[in-house]
Write an enzyme that holds these catalytic residues in place. Sequence first.
Site, PDB file in Angstrom:
ATOM      1  N   SER A 191      20.220  -1.530  19.558  1.00  0.00           N
ATOM      2  CA  SER A 191      19.536  -0.786  20.622  1.00  0.00           C
ATOM      3  C   SER A 191      20.080  -1.183  21.987  1.00  0.00           C
ATOM      4  O   SER A 191      20.902  -2.087  22.115  1.00  0.00           O
ATOM      5  CB  SER A 191      18.024  -1.055  20.569  1.00  0.00           C
ATOM      6  OG  SER A 191      17.755  -2.385  21.017  1.00  0.00           O
ATOM      7  N   LYS A 222      16.730 -11.125  22.499  1.00  0.00           N
ATOM      8  CA  LYS A 222      16.269 -11.002  23.882  1.00  0.00           C
ATOM      9  C   LYS A 222      16.732 -12.236  24.663  1.00  0.00           C
ATOM     10  O   LYS A 222      17.319 -13.164  24.107  1.00  0.00           O
ATOM     11  CB  LYS A 222      14.739 -10.916  23.960  1.00  0.00           C
ATOM     12  CG  LYS A 222      14.109  -9.790  23.147  1.00  0.00           C
ATOM     13  CD  LYS A 222      14.423  -8.419  23.670  1.00  0.00           C
ATOM     14  CE  LYS A 222      13.792  -7.340  22.798  1.00  0.00           C
ATOM     15  NZ  LYS A 222      14.204  -5.967  23.196  1.00  0.00           N
ATOM     16  N   SER A 246      18.346  -2.467  24.550  1.00  0.00           N
ATOM     17  CA  SER A 246      17.409  -3.303  25.309  1.00  0.00           C
ATOM     18  C   SER A 246      18.097  -4.434  26.073  1.00  0.00           C
ATOM     19  O   SER A 246      17.499  -4.997  26.993  1.00  0.00           O
ATOM     20  CB  SER A 246      16.346  -3.890  24.377  1.00  0.00           C
ATOM     21  OG  SER A 246      16.917  -4.847  23.499  1.00  0.00           O
TER      22      SER A 246
END
Length: 326
Positions: A130, A187, A132
């Site tokens: 993705s 992350k 992100s």
Amino acid sequence: MQILTSFVLAAFVAYVGAWYFGAIEGNFALLMLLATLVTGAFWIADRLVFARRRRAAADALAASAAARREELTRQGIRKVDGAEDADLEQARARILMQPWWLDWTAGLFPVIAIVFLLRSFLFEPFKIPSGSMIPTLLIGDLILVNKFTYGIRLPVANVKLTDGTPPARGDVMVFRYPPQPSMDYIKRVVGLPGDEVAYLNKRLTINGKPVETNAVPDFFEEDTMRYFKQWEEQLGTHKHRILIDEDRPAYVPGASNFEGRDLCRYTVEGVTCKVPAGQYFVMGDNRDNSLDSRYWGFVPDKNIVGRAFFIWMNFSNPLKRIGSFD
């Protein structure tokens, strides 16, 4: 053994097929562990039993041929060419050769074992699914994750064997997604245990101190054909870039009722959280397009997989994406 091997191989194929078509939720680490154990068992059995039987059969064939030659010699018959020796060597080679069911088990064990040990304790490859973490990591980036920096863990069980170095603020970390631990997420570590993290009006503050940011040229995202505001941010020793979408509101919509939510305060300006002991607050670099700790809570230490540090390929842009990152 052929029937047993056929059953084992069929079970592996069925598991992978069901995983591929979405019938079950697969676990690659578990699959590798089982493959290593099963092929290792066949490898040991081959070394202790089957290989000895093959050697004994080959030796018996050679002894039989020697006895036959001795009998022929006693009768005064001499060998006229080397065809018999060639046939004997071919027969010995066929006897010593592993049968197909050992080729597909014991024969694969060394390769499977090496791959299992490397990805379990040293480095594991991942693919970014993705956006992100844009602009640091792009969709399709193939990355390597260091599995020992934060401490070596048992595969599958994820039990820590060595302490290692705790995650540092600014590290790009891979972890098991707390709401669904079978999934891996990536992350950036923003808040450490004991920190108070505030993300209000799209400005990050840690323990009351605003995080240093500097404006840089806008980022053009090819998928959406849009420009986004881009900032350079300093978290600990890591200097990296983040994206801000000015069209998105500052408040956090749809935050789940996660464990420890009482440590967070949600307002129209954003969210402020006190990070509990043994857990971490993480965010994506694409701040307005990232489901992270603002939405589903903190990352427990037990969920940590490793530290991402290197891009080794992106098939959309093979040469320009190779290298380390902050």
